[in-house]
Design a protein around this motif. Sequence first.
Motif, PDB file in Angstrom:
ATOM      1  N   SER A  15      16.049   5.764  -1.389  1.00  0.00           N
ATOM      2  CA  SER A  15      16.628   4.587  -0.754  1.00  0.00           C
ATOM      3  C   SER A  15      16.051   3.295  -1.323  1.00  0.00           C
ATOM      4  O   SER A  15      16.515   2.202  -0.998  1.00  0.00           O
ATOM      5  CB  SER A  15      16.396   4.627   0.764  1.00  0.00           C
ATOM      6  OG  SER A  15      15.008   4.558   1.069  1.00  0.00           O
ATOM      7  N   ASP A  16      15.037   3.413  -2.195  1.00  0.00           N
ATOM      8  CA  ASP A  16      14.344   2.230  -2.695  1.00  0.00           C
ATOM      9  C   ASP A  16      13.609   2.602  -3.980  1.00  0.00           C
ATOM     10  O   ASP A  16      13.434   3.781  -4.303  1.00  0.00           O
ATOM     11  CB  ASP A  16      13.343   1.744  -1.634  1.00  0.00           C
ATOM     12  CG  ASP A  16      12.781   0.362  -1.934  1.00  0.00           C
ATOM     13  OD1 ASP A  16      13.369  -0.343  -2.766  1.00  0.00           O
ATOM     14  OD2 ASP A  16      11.739   0.004  -1.342  1.00  0.00           O
ATOM     15  N   SER A  37      15.910   9.815   2.435  1.00  0.00           N
ATOM     16  CA  SER A  37      14.737   9.040   2.799  1.00  0.00           C
ATOM     17  C   SER A  37      14.328   9.460   4.200  1.00  0.00           C
ATOM     18  O   SER A  37      15.077  10.143   4.902  1.00  0.00           O
ATOM     19  CB  SER A  37      15.052   7.541   2.758  1.00  0.00           C
ATOM     20  OG  SER A  37      13.916   6.776   3.123  1.00  0.00           O
ATOM     21  N   LYS A  39      13.874   7.438   6.767  1.00  0.00           N
ATOM     22  CA  LYS A  39      14.420   6.569   7.795  1.00  0.00           C
ATOM     23  C   LYS A  39      15.924   6.428   7.661  1.00  0.00           C
ATOM     24  O   LYS A  39      16.440   6.144   6.578  1.00  0.00           O
ATOM     25  CB  LYS A  39      13.758   5.191   7.729  1.00  0.00           C
ATOM     26  CG  LYS A  39      12.267   5.232   8.037  1.00  0.00           C
ATOM     27  CD  LYS A  39      11.655   3.838   8.020  1.00  0.00           C
ATOM     28  CE  LYS A  39      10.166   3.883   8.358  1.00  0.00           C
ATOM     29  NZ  LYS A  39       9.556   2.517   8.345  1.00  0.00           N
ATOM     30  N   GLN A  41      18.064   4.169   8.705  1.00  0.00           N
ATOM     31  CA  GLN A  41      18.603   2.880   8.286  1.00  0.00           C
ATOM     32  C   GLN A  41      18.442   2.658   6.789  1.00  0.00           C
ATOM     33  O   GLN A  41      19.288   2.007   6.145  1.00  0.00           O
ATOM     34  CB  GLN A  41      17.956   1.724   9.064  1.00  0.00           C
ATOM     35  CG  GLN A  41      16.469   1.541   8.851  1.00  0.00           C
ATOM     36  CD  GLN A  41      15.632   2.292   9.879  1.00  0.00           C
ATOM     37  OE1 GLN A  41      16.061   3.326  10.395  1.00  0.00           O
ATOM     38  NE2 GLN A  41      14.460   1.758  10.201  1.00  0.00           N
ATOM     39  N   ASN A  42      17.399   3.208   6.210  1.00  0.00           N
ATOM     40  CA  ASN A  42      17.204   3.071   4.767  1.00  0.00           C
ATOM     41  C   ASN A  42      18.225   3.890   3.983  1.00  0.00           C
ATOM     42  O   ASN A  42      18.742   3.442   2.954  1.00  0.00           O
ATOM     43  CB  ASN A  42      15.792   3.492   4.382  1.00  0.00           C
ATOM     44  CG  ASN A  42      14.732   2.549   4.930  1.00  0.00           C
ATOM     45  OD1 ASN A  42      15.042   1.450   5.390  1.00  0.00           O
ATOM     46  ND2 ASN A  42      13.483   2.972   4.888  1.00  0.00           N
ATOM     47  N   GLY A  45      21.580   2.106   4.264  1.00  0.00           N
ATOM     48  CA  GLY A  45      21.601   0.921   3.424  1.00  0.00           C
ATOM     49  C   GLY A  45      21.785   1.246   1.955  1.00  0.00           C
ATOM     50  O   GLY A  45      22.548   0.570   1.245  1.00  0.00           O
ATOM     51  N   ALA A  46      21.096   2.284   1.490  1.00  0.00           N
ATOM     52  CA  ALA A  46      21.195   2.675   0.082  1.00  0.00           C
ATOM     53  C   ALA A  46      22.588   3.201  -0.246  1.00  0.00           C
ATOM     54  O   ALA A  46      23.173   2.842  -1.286  1.00  0.00           O
ATOM     55  CB  ALA A  46      20.142   3.730  -0.241  1.00  0.00           C
ATOM     56  N   ARG A 193       7.883  -1.513  -4.090  1.00  0.00           N
ATOM     57  CA  ARG A 193       7.149  -1.760  -2.850  1.00  0.00           C
ATOM     58  C   ARG A 193       5.984  -0.775  -2.709  1.00  0.00           C
ATOM     59  O   ARG A 193       4.918  -1.125  -2.202  1.00  0.00           O
ATOM     60  CB  ARG A 193       8.128  -1.634  -1.670  1.00  0.00           C
ATOM     61  CG  ARG A 193       7.663  -2.245  -0.375  1.00  0.00           C
ATOM     62  CD  ARG A 193       8.849  -2.462   0.550  1.00  0.00           C
ATOM     63  NE  ARG A 193       9.762  -1.339   0.554  1.00  0.00           N
ATOM     64  CZ  ARG A 193       9.612  -0.255   1.297  1.00  0.00           C
ATOM     65  NH1 ARG A 193       8.551  -0.134   2.072  1.00  0.00           N
ATOM     66  NH2 ARG A 193      10.511   0.716   1.260  1.00  0.00           N
TER      67      ARG A 193
END
Length: 254
Positions: A15-16, A37, A39, A41-42, A45-46, A193
């Motif tokens: 996701s990131d 992922s 989470k 929401q992650n 979003g991805a 991150r």
Amino acid sequence: MGKFKEKVAIVTASSDGIGFAIAERLASEGACVMVSSRKHQNVDGAVRELKDKGYYHVSGMVCHVANKEHRSRMIEKTVEEFGGIDFLVSNAAVNPIFGPILDSTEEAWDKIFDVNVKSTFFLVKEVVPYMVKRGGGSIVIVSSQGGYTPSQLMGAYSVSKTALLGLVKALVPQLTQMNIRVNAIAPGVIKTRFSEKLWKGNNEISDNYLNTIPLRRFAEAYECAGAVSFLLSDDASYVTGETVAISGGVSNRL
């Protein structure tokens, strides 16, 4: 380009950062991609971001790789939605402690090895039968340049990444009999991150790392994606058991 048309890939922790860059690259080359992922929401979003870019053969699943039921559900959903599994990119990793290695705790070591090493092995083991059904497959495990040269501030994490270098070698004899290749990448300091304590800002830590890199810069996540795409593809059909260092020229040797 479409070189992965009709291929199906699972990319963990996607996701990131590096994982998202890999998922985007594979999707851009025609693969159906399962994003995951820890989470919800992650993941959402991805997937939304990828679909907004026109990559419609993308789905997502909450998966904590250390949880066997999560891994099983992710694999089952991938097969249900896309019909099988051809590629696995094992990217998920944790590092709950930052500092001198003798300051690390038993709890931190347990968590690091449970997620970074044990879960990687069992995810490979659980995916392999589905690759066999497709006539073979390709696996890429994300290790780290720290697996070759341990970080003084991420000692336990570095040791777990060294273990992944060995895991790749250990898997080769059995997987080759199933027409499955397995390789790894070993990124250096990538601007994500996850690793921002090593590169973000002008400070002693980031300056010390930068001074060891011949290319004199930190890498971007997308610079890992091309190597993964190559290793998964038929262009690397005679490559297995190898680790590609993406470290800006830093010497890597065990």
